[in-house]
Design a protein around this motif. Sequence first.
Motif, PDB file in Angstrom:
ATOM      1  N   SER A  67       0.830  -1.205   0.000  1.00 42.70           N
ATOM      2  CA  SER A  67       0.000   0.000   0.000  1.00 42.70           C
ATOM      3  C   SER A  67       0.866   1.257   0.000  1.00 42.70           C
ATOM      4  N   PRO A 108     -14.111  -4.539  -8.903  1.00 41.31           N
ATOM      5  CA  PRO A 108     -12.680  -4.838  -8.797  1.00 41.31           C
ATOM      6  C   PRO A 108     -12.256  -6.100  -9.547  1.00 41.31           C
ATOM      7  N   GLN A 147      -3.463  -2.457  -6.765  1.00 35.82           N
ATOM      8  CA  GLN A 147      -3.785  -1.377  -5.834  1.00 35.82           C
ATOM      9  C   GLN A 147      -3.724  -0.022  -6.511  1.00 35.82           C
ATOM     10  N   VAL A 150      -6.939   0.582  -8.707  1.00 37.20           N
ATOM     11  CA  VAL A 150      -8.195   0.914  -8.029  1.00 37.20           C
ATOM     12  C   VAL A 150      -8.112   2.202  -7.210  1.00 37.20           C
ATOM     13  N   SER A 151      -6.910   2.613  -6.792  1.00 39.43           N
ATOM     14  CA  SER A 151      -6.801   3.768  -5.895  1.00 39.43           C
ATOM     15  C   SER A 151      -6.420   5.069  -6.597  1.00 39.43           C
ATOM     16  N   ARG A 207      -7.677   2.897   0.325  1.00 36.67           N
ATOM     17  CA  ARG A 207      -8.294   2.060  -0.713  1.00 36.67           C
ATOM     18  C   ARG A 207      -7.367   0.915  -1.095  1.00 36.67           C
ATOM     19  N   ALA A 208      -6.075   1.197  -1.195  1.00 38.67           N
ATOM     20  CA  ALA A 208      -5.111   0.150  -1.536  1.00 38.67           C
ATOM     21  C   ALA A 208      -5.055  -0.902  -0.430  1.00 38.67           C
ATOM     22  N   GLU A 211      -8.014  -3.266  -0.743  1.00 41.27           N
ATOM     23  CA  GLU A 211      -8.281  -3.872  -2.054  1.00 41.27           C
ATOM     24  C   GLU A 211      -8.323  -5.397  -1.954  1.00 41.27           C
ATOM     25  N   THR A 215      -6.915  -7.762  -6.676  1.00 42.21           N
ATOM     26  CA  THR A 215      -5.720  -8.458  -6.195  1.00 42.21           C
ATOM     27  C   THR A 215      -5.874  -9.967  -6.319  1.00 42.21           C
TER      28      THR A 215
END
Length: 270
Positions: A67, A108, A147, A150-151, A207-208, A211, A215
């Motif tokens: 992260s 995701p 990560q 999505v972030s 957010r990471a 996740e 992932t």
Amino acid sequence: MNGARRAAIGALPGALPRWVLIPALLGAAVILVPVVAMLARVPWPRVPELLLSEGSLAALALSLQTSAVSTLLVLLLGVPIALVLARRTFPGQRVARTLVLLPLVLPPVVGGLALLFTFGRQGLLGAQLELLGIRIAFTTVAVVLAQVFVSLPFLVVGLEAGLRSAGTDLERTAATLGARPGTVLRRVTLPLAVPSIAAGALLAFARALGEFGATLTFAGSLQGVTRTLPLEIYLQREIDPDAALALSAVLIGVALAVLLATAGSLRRGS
């Protein structure tokens, strides 16, 4: 007279009718009640023991490391994107903004599939990288990429909004006084945007850290390599529910800390 005064106060900007509180409280309850119900089931006396297990420690360490790395990448990539979207006008700008924000609305798992078909062994880029002996899918690098995917929008959305609300008056004044674009960026634009950058980075980190879908699809679940904290929670849900609850409490605590830090960062910048 008192009734007229109350009516006048109710008509002031920002005043709301009392009935609005009912759906507002119901909405808050939808969020809070499940969280409270879960925290009530956490075996708090056993939490230290559960968190010190080998699997939990490995997952927590991996999540924090990946992260942190993904947040640095989000800063390197997201700040320029937000600057371009907020300070430039170009054909297709709305389309570009929509594409950047696409991961916010994509499931995701779909994001994980997209990454897999890009960087997997038979993927668009992965096949070429495989020839060079570079493998990304189902490695720790894949966790970081998932990560970032999505972030990244979280930073872009917050920073672009902050830049637009700050306006361009100071930047125009600096340019009028002879400052070059690079100087204006370093001395004016970025310092003004520091609270928005900090808030966006904190949200991207949170957010990471949380996740899961991308992932699991793109990186798998190998202990110490790709099994992050959310994946460990999912695994422990069937094996040891108490451990899953303890790890969930950790994630909730981190999320609350991030939200408080984000609010503090935005308050200092306002």
